[in-house]
Write an enzyme that holds these catalytic residues in place. Structure first.
Site, PDB file in Angstrom:
ATOM      1  N   TYR A  64     -30.400  81.749 -39.361  1.00  0.00           N
ATOM      2  CA  TYR A  64     -30.861  82.575 -38.241  1.00  0.00           C
ATOM      3  C   TYR A  64     -29.668  83.227 -37.539  1.00  0.00           C
ATOM      4  CZ  TYR A  64     -33.143  83.751 -33.786  1.00  0.00           C
ATOM      5  OH  TYR A  64     -33.615  84.398 -32.672  1.00  0.00           O
TER       6      TYR A  64
ATOM      7  N   ASP B  14     -46.088  92.054 -43.442  1.00  0.00           N
ATOM      8  CA  ASP B  14     -44.996  91.152 -43.793  1.00  0.00           C
ATOM      9  C   ASP B  14     -43.721  91.987 -43.774  1.00  0.00           C
ATOM     10  OD1 ASP B  14     -43.085  89.524 -44.919  1.00  0.00           O
ATOM     11  OD2 ASP B  14     -44.231  89.042 -46.721  1.00  0.00           O
TER      12      ASP B  14
END
Length: 205
Positions: free
Chosen positions: A96, A6
């Site tokens: 983003y 992760d």
């Protein structure tokens, strides 16, 4: 050898890099390419959405770059895979786009601080690349955005540019941003976007 990680979890990144150092003894090339997107109007992104998207798209590269800077030797290189959204963006992807713009700034800072140690950092700005992330874009699915077939690149195009920037042949290139979009970014023109319940806003195709 593949390892799952992760990238938004700093402890897991540190543990992974320690494992690689134990196995290989060095960190040479770091390519930060993990990415995640959600598609919503800016006002609908929650306080949970922002940390998740910034964690993957920006803090992941930060965590890996930190480990790389601790252990890299002269000649080592970082390649950060950003996006055309860092330069010209579209509706519904504000976190983003913000993260990818910040990734370009991180690249410049890494290049500046690593230069005296013989370390390099560069970024790639991909255009439309044939991946599930591209085709899941609701702007494409709704017809609000159209991409000509000739404007869609392949993962191999990005891999080739990455290999060059990581190689000794690019030894005098650092702090640079390489557009790999088939020229699409140069052709983008502002136009009006319309999408349900959000009015009209200037953006790019």
């Amino acid at each position: 050898v593949a390892h799952a990680c992760d990238v938004a979890d700093e402890d897991r990144v540190q543990a992974l890099c320690a494992r690689i150092l134990q196995q290989r003894g060095r960190l040479d090339v770091l390519v930060n390419v993990a990415g995640a997107m959600l598609f919503k109007p800016l006002q609908d992104f929650s306080g949970a959405d922002w940390p998740h998207l910034l964690g993957v798209n920006l803090l992941g590269p930060v965590h890996f770059t930190r480990q790389w800077l601790h252990h890299a030797r002269p000649g080592a290189a970082v390649v950060n895979v950003a996006s055309v959204h860092a330069l010209m963006t579209t509706p519904l992807v504000a976190p983003y786009a913000a993260a990818k713009a910040a990734l370009l700034s991180l690249t410049r800072s890494t290049a500046i601080e690593g230069r005296a140690r013989g370390l390099r950092a560069n970024a790639i700005v991909p255009g439309a690349i044939d991946t599930p992330m591209l085709w899941s874009n609701p702007n494409l699915q709704s017809g609000a955005e159209a991409i000509a077939p000739g404007d869609v690149g392949t993962p191999a195009d990005i891999a080739a540019a990455t290999a060059f920037l990581a190689s000794a042949e690019a030894g005098f290139i650092t702090g640079a941003c390489l557009e790999v979009s088939g020229g699409r970014l140069a052709r983008l023109k502002p136009r009006a976007w319309r999408w349900p319940n959000c009015g009209t806003a200037p953006s790019t195709p």
